[in-house]
Design a protein around this motif. Structure first.
Motif, PDB file in Angstrom:
ATOM      1  N   LYS A 511      95.476 -18.465  54.685  1.00 26.92           N
ATOM      2  CA  LYS A 511      94.232 -18.038  52.955  1.00 26.92           C
ATOM      3  C   LYS A 511      94.342 -16.599  52.973  1.00 26.92           C
ATOM      4  CE  LYS A 511      89.272 -17.170  55.262  1.00 26.92           C
ATOM      5  NZ  LYS A 511      88.720 -17.305  56.257  1.00 26.92           N
ATOM      6  N   ILE A 512      93.983 -16.074  52.372  1.00 27.74           N
ATOM      7  CA  ILE A 512      93.874 -14.890  51.631  1.00 27.74           C
ATOM      8  C   ILE A 512      92.322 -13.985  51.441  1.00 27.74           C
ATOM      9  CG2 ILE A 512      94.403 -12.991  49.865  1.00 27.74           C
ATOM     10  CD1 ILE A 512      97.187 -14.400  49.502  1.00 27.74           C
ATOM     11  N   ASN A 513      91.904 -12.711  52.089  1.00 28.18           N
ATOM     12  CA  ASN A 513      90.832 -12.446  52.415  1.00 28.18           C
ATOM     13  C   ASN A 513      91.561 -10.950  50.923  1.00 28.18           C
ATOM     14  OD1 ASN A 513      89.362 -13.929  54.032  1.00 28.18           O
ATOM     15  ND2 ASN A 513      90.075 -12.902  55.792  1.00 28.18           N
ATOM     16  N   ILE A 514      90.638 -10.807  50.102  1.00 30.78           N
ATOM     17  CA  ILE A 514      91.101  -9.297  49.355  1.00 30.78           C
ATOM     18  C   ILE A 514      89.477  -8.876  49.134  1.00 30.78           C
ATOM     19  CG2 ILE A 514      91.334  -8.509  46.709  1.00 30.78           C
ATOM     20  CD1 ILE A 514      92.935 -11.623  46.549  1.00 30.78           C
ATOM     21  N   SER A 515      90.415  -7.466  50.060  1.00 22.05           N
ATOM     22  CA  SER A 515      88.453  -6.822  49.425  1.00 22.05           C
ATOM     23  C   SER A 515      88.371  -5.271  49.128  1.00 22.05           C
ATOM     24  CB  SER A 515      87.538  -6.307  51.099  1.00 22.05           C
ATOM     25  OG  SER A 515      86.733  -5.395  51.558  1.00 22.05           O
ATOM     26  N   GLU A 516      87.893  -5.240  48.091  1.00 20.83           N
ATOM     27  CA  GLU A 516      87.610  -3.936  47.161  1.00 20.83           C
ATOM     28  C   GLU A 516      86.708  -2.944  47.228  1.00 20.83           C
ATOM     29  OE1 GLU A 516      90.726  -2.691  45.595  1.00 20.83           O
ATOM     30  OE2 GLU A 516      91.984  -4.546  45.528  1.00 20.83           O
ATOM     31  N   SER A 517      86.847  -2.421  47.624  1.00 18.87           N
ATOM     32  CA  SER A 517      85.827  -0.521  47.332  1.00 18.87           C
ATOM     33  C   SER A 517      85.603  -0.038  45.715  1.00 18.87           C
ATOM     34  CB  SER A 517      86.296   0.740  48.374  1.00 18.87           C
ATOM     35  OG  SER A 517      86.028   0.349  49.634  1.00 18.87           O
ATOM     36  N   LEU A 518      84.876  -0.292  44.609  1.00 18.77           N
ATOM     37  CA  LEU A 518      84.881  -0.332  43.670  1.00 18.77           C
ATOM     38  C   LEU A 518      84.711   1.250  43.607  1.00 18.77           C
ATOM     39  CD1 LEU A 518      83.436  -3.107  42.437  1.00 18.77           C
ATOM     40  CD2 LEU A 518      85.565  -3.265  42.852  1.00 18.77           C
ATOM     41  N   VAL A 519      85.237   1.920  42.139  1.00 17.58           N
ATOM     42  CA  VAL A 519      84.658   3.395  42.023  1.00 17.58           C
ATOM     43  C   VAL A 519      83.808   3.516  40.776  1.00 17.58           C
ATOM     44  CG1 VAL A 519      86.361   5.305  41.258  1.00 17.58           C
ATOM     45  CG2 VAL A 519      87.396   4.053  43.112  1.00 17.58           C
ATOM     46  N   SER A 520      83.039   4.345  41.310  1.00 17.78           N
ATOM     47  CA  SER A 520      82.220   3.940  40.172  1.00 17.78           C
ATOM     48  C   SER A 520      82.365   5.196  38.793  1.00 17.78           C
ATOM     49  CB  SER A 520      81.052   5.180  40.937  1.00 17.78           C
ATOM     50  OG  SER A 520      79.564   5.745  39.472  1.00 17.78           O
ATOM     51  N   GLU A 521      82.020   4.370  37.893  1.00 25.07           N
ATOM     52  CA  GLU A 521      83.003   5.164  36.382  1.00 25.07           C
ATOM     53  C   GLU A 521      82.062   6.511  36.353  1.00 25.07           C
ATOM     54  OE1 GLU A 521      83.404   3.534  31.774  1.00 25.07           O
ATOM     55  OE2 GLU A 521      82.175   2.263  33.390  1.00 25.07           O
ATOM     56  N   PHE A 522      81.483   6.923  36.926  1.00 20.15           N
ATOM     57  CA  PHE A 522      79.806   8.458  37.111  1.00 20.15           C
ATOM     58  C   PHE A 522      80.616   9.075  38.336  1.00 20.15           C
ATOM     59  CE2 PHE A 522      78.461   4.657  34.708  1.00 20.15           C
ATOM     60  CZ  PHE A 522      78.003   5.211  33.575  1.00 20.15           C
ATOM     61  N   GLY A 523      80.670  10.573  37.727  1.00 22.27           N
ATOM     62  CA  GLY A 523      80.595  11.168  38.501  1.00 22.27           C
ATOM     63  C   GLY A 523      79.827  12.516  38.810  1.00 22.27           C
ATOM     64  N   ASN A 524      79.042  13.153  39.325  1.00 22.96           N
ATOM     65  CA  ASN A 524      78.555  14.509  39.293  1.00 22.96           C
ATOM     66  C   ASN A 524      78.857  15.671  38.936  1.00 22.96           C
ATOM     67  OD1 ASN A 524      76.622  12.638  40.458  1.00 22.96           O
ATOM     68  ND2 ASN A 524      77.336  13.075  42.086  1.00 22.96           N
ATOM     69  N   ILE A 525      77.597  16.597  38.027  1.00 24.10           N
ATOM     70  CA  ILE A 525      78.781  17.903  38.017  1.00 24.10           C
ATOM     71  C   ILE A 525      77.223  19.023  38.404  1.00 24.10           C
ATOM     72  CG2 ILE A 525      78.464  19.348  35.859  1.00 24.10           C
ATOM     73  CD1 ILE A 525      79.358  17.609  33.885  1.00 24.10           C
ATOM     74  N   GLU A 526      77.945  19.915  39.581  1.00 24.89           N
ATOM     75  CA  GLU A 526      77.242  20.700  39.954  1.00 24.89           C
ATOM     76  C   GLU A 526      77.149  21.945  39.495  1.00 24.89           C
ATOM     77  OE1 GLU A 526      78.134  21.364  44.667  1.00 24.89           O
ATOM     78  OE2 GLU A 526      78.602  18.838  44.642  1.00 24.89           O
TER      79      GLU A 526
END
Length: 700
Positions: A511-526
């Motif tokens: 059994k394999i559990n694959i868990s990924e935290s996806l990174v947004s393709e967008f960012g912020n500019i202050e």
């Protein structure tokens, strides 16, 4: 809150994704846009090559056409892979019953994931047209393969090919609840470029055929050739119906044509037996005719059992009755006697004498007549071999003979070393040599190793499309029990997030559990400035004033410009990171200065670069720094021009003394004479008039 299953109408709690009663998928996004469409004339655009359907599928070319619709090769721009796009005939798309049935069958077909089944993706409508998207299989149909082989497939190629087809069919029959194809035929069996067969159109082809027959009143003879008797009668349909169809397809591939190809097919299927294929072995014909039995109970129980019978695997023998006239002398014992079907006999009497001898000899003769050979047997009825497996239901072979399914007990096994094989579909075969001793019981407990594992895929955020080896299998969170073991390439795709790709190996039984935290393709500019209040331009477009935070800026390089009145500009190119934030600070410099112009006498007109701006004394504190041409003009005084440089943040002071113009004596005399001729007595009004005349003369 609660709602009802659209298929069986069971009351269910809000958020249920699969009906526990009928196992229908209740994922809303699949069918929310699916409805009965209007007449064809209402379609704003037709599905043809070159068109992008639903903003996602770019139609490339036509790859098939028939009474059940047109099939196109299309490119799924969201998933970045090719799919088969099947357009449903307009007559069916306008039929509410057909659409209801298609929804139901699509929900069922979406549960099927097997390497020998064509994967269904979705059922949708667009511009008044209904269509289905599914896995694209690039090797043609089984019909075309038969033609490429000269009209018949050799038995040597047939066995491995149909073994794979049987595995896919058995998989659909053994999930819970079972899924029956009901329209299996050569055109619905496709081949990949490397020769792997895949069964297509689970349920969909049958719904479209039945709906077309209901709407048009006609029936497809091409489909009828593979229908089982119970299917023609319209009752008693089950997995055995697919076994009949598989047998009919096998018959055609080995002979060149279906069991019944001409005449009244319905009558023949219900009443006649197919002719044996002349140039094939008896075991092949027996297997085919067994699969084509009118009685469903007479057919093989599974598809793989049918193929094994065609391949010549001996079926489990049935008990034979022997008449007195059939009694013959026992043959010589074979070197490796075959396994006898489990039977229970009365033990021979322990007392000696003629009666005992007669029973003993008759017993040997009965064994010989049954075709099993003769061997020394002392009359012990105690079990000699018991095989139990986890899971149960595995086929057990002793030497080359099949003796049953686990758990199984065999009474009469020849003494000696025997090769025991335990085989179950989707499990690793077990094989061991064991010694069986007369009068003793051999117990075998076998734990079969599955050729699959359990795979679970989750992502944060959820809802990402899961692609395994390029094929979409669902959305996170996703659980795939009994997924075939092996090496895989997984890809997670979610709009506005970077795709994630990773390789993994699913072990047998693991059994394999694959868990990924996806990174947004967008960012912020202050963005901030000193002083504040500057206009902010992102890639040339004004978006606000400082201080300002630009959210959801796509990753990559962007230009930032700041602009503020009376200040110099600021520009910078930034590289926005995925899911991150970047800061921009611009210090704006004042870019204006002051100018003070005074003259003696005052009242002179002031011109800057040719434009009149006022009279002396002149003051301005909002002049862009730089060089200017200043000109002063005053009546009766000579013009004065000077070039000045206004400093940034400072004041330039220009103080000048104007020089009066010289008036000639002739002009002055004429002026005096004109005054005297008009006015004899001086007055204030005369003084004003005198000034006017003086001004007029001074310009001469």
């Amino acid at each position: 809150m609660s709602f009802k299953c659209w298929n069986c109408h069971t009351e269910l709690p809000e958020g249920t994704k699969e009906c526990p009663n009928c196992h229908t998928s209740l994922e809303g996004h699949i069918f929310d846009g699916m409805h009965t469409v209007g007449p064809e004339g209402n379609a704003a655009q037709q599905i043809v090559p070159g068109v992008t359907v639903a903003g996602r599928y770019r139609v490339l070319r036509e790859i098939g056409r028939g009474g059940m619709g047109i099939v196109y090769l299309a490119h799924d721009r969201t998933m970045d892979h090719d799919v088969a796009l099947k357009v449903i005939p307009q007559s069916l798309a306008m039929d509410p019953q057909a659409i209801h049935d298609l929804k139901k069958e699509t929900a069922i077909a979406l549960r099927l994931t097997h390497e020998n089944l064509v994967r269904l993706h979705n059922l949708e409508t667009w511009e008044g047209q209904a269509f289905v998207t599914m896995e694209y299989v690039d090797g043609g149909s089984l019909t075309q393969h038969k033609l490429d082989k000269g009209g018949r497939i050799p038995i040597s190629e047939f066995i491995p090919l149909f073994t794979q087809i049987a595995k896919g069919l058995d998989y659909s029959h053994h999930i819970n609840p079972p899924v029956v194809h009901r329209d299996l035929k050569p055109l619905n069996i496709l081949l990949t470029h490397d020769g792997r067969p895949k069964i297509a159109d689970f349920g969909l082809a049958r719904v479209m055929r039945d709906s077309a027959s209901r709407v048009s009143g006609r029936e497809s003879a091409g489909t009828l050739a593979y229908m089982a008797p119970e299917q023609i009668r319209g009752k008693g349909i089950g997995p055995w119906t697919d076994i009949y169809a598989l047998s009919a397809v096998a018959y055609e591939m080995l002979s060149g044509e279906p069991p019944f190809a001409t005449g009244d097919l319905r009558w023949q299927i219900l009443n006649e037996d197919p002719e044996p294929i002349e140039d094939l072995p008896d075991n092949v014909n027996r297997a085919l005719l067994t699969g084509l039995s009118k009685d469903k109970d007479g057919r093989p129980k599974t598809a793989i059992e049918l193929i094994n019978m065609i391949a010549g695997e001996p079926a489990r023998p049935k008990a034979a009755s022997v008449s007195a006239s059939a009694v013959k002398p026992a043959p010589e014992p074979a070197p490796q006697p075959q396994i006898k079907t489990p039977v229970y006999t009365e033990p021979a009497p322990k007392s000696g004498g003629i009666k005992s001898a007669v029973f003993f000899i008759l017993g040997l003769i009965v064994l010989a007549a049954a075709g099993w050979g003769a061997w020394m047997f002392l009359g012990n009825s105690e079990p000699m071999l018991t095989v139990v497996s986890v899971p149960a239901g595995a086929d057990v072979f002793v030497d080359s003979g099949r003796v049953g399914k686990t758990p199984v007990t065999i009474n009469e096994v020849p003494t000696g070393t025997r090769k025991i094989r335990v085989v179950r579909d989707r499990y690793e075969p077990f094989e061991e040599n064991v010694y069986v001793d007369r009068g003793k019981t051999k117990n075998m407990n076998v734990s079969l190793v599955p050729l699959f594992g359990d795979l679970e895929v989750t992502s944060e955020p959820a809802g990402a499309t899961v692609l395994i080896n390029g094929e979409s299998v669902g959305n996170t969170p996703l659980s795939l029990p009994e997924f075939e073991y092996g090496d895989y390439r997984l890809k997670l795709v979610l709009d506005r997030y970077l795709p994630v790709t990773r390789e993994f190996t699913l072990p047998k039984g693991g059994k394999i559990n694959i868990s990924e935290s996806l990174v947004s393709e967008f960012g912020n500019i202050e963005i901030a400035s000193e002083p504040a209040g500057a206009s902010v331009f992102l890639d040339g477009k004004k978006i606000g004033v400082t201080p300002y935070t630009a959210s959801d800026v796509k990753r990559g390089k962007h230009s930032i410009k700041l602009s503020l009145s009376r200040h110099g500009g600021y520009s910078e190119t930034v590289d926005v990171p995925s899911g991150g934030s970047i800061k921009v600070f611009g210090k704006l410099s004042v870019n204006v200065g002051g100018l003070v112009v005074t003259s003696t006498p005052s009242g002179a007109s002031v011109y800057l670069n040719g434009k009149k701006v006022g009279k002396t004394p002149y003051k301005s504190g909002d002049i862009a720094n730089g060089s200017y041409k200043v000109k002063l003009m005053l009546n009766k005084y000579n013009d004065l021009t000077k070039t000045v440089s206004v400093p940034r943040g400072d004041v330039y002071r220009l103080k000048v003394k104007l020089k009066q113009k010289e008036v000639s004596s002739k002009v002055e005399k004429e002026w005096e004479r004109a005054i005297q001729s008009h006015y004899s007595t001086p007055s204030r009004a005369q003084d004003k008039q005198r000034e006017a005349i003086q001004k007029a003369w001074s310009t001469k």
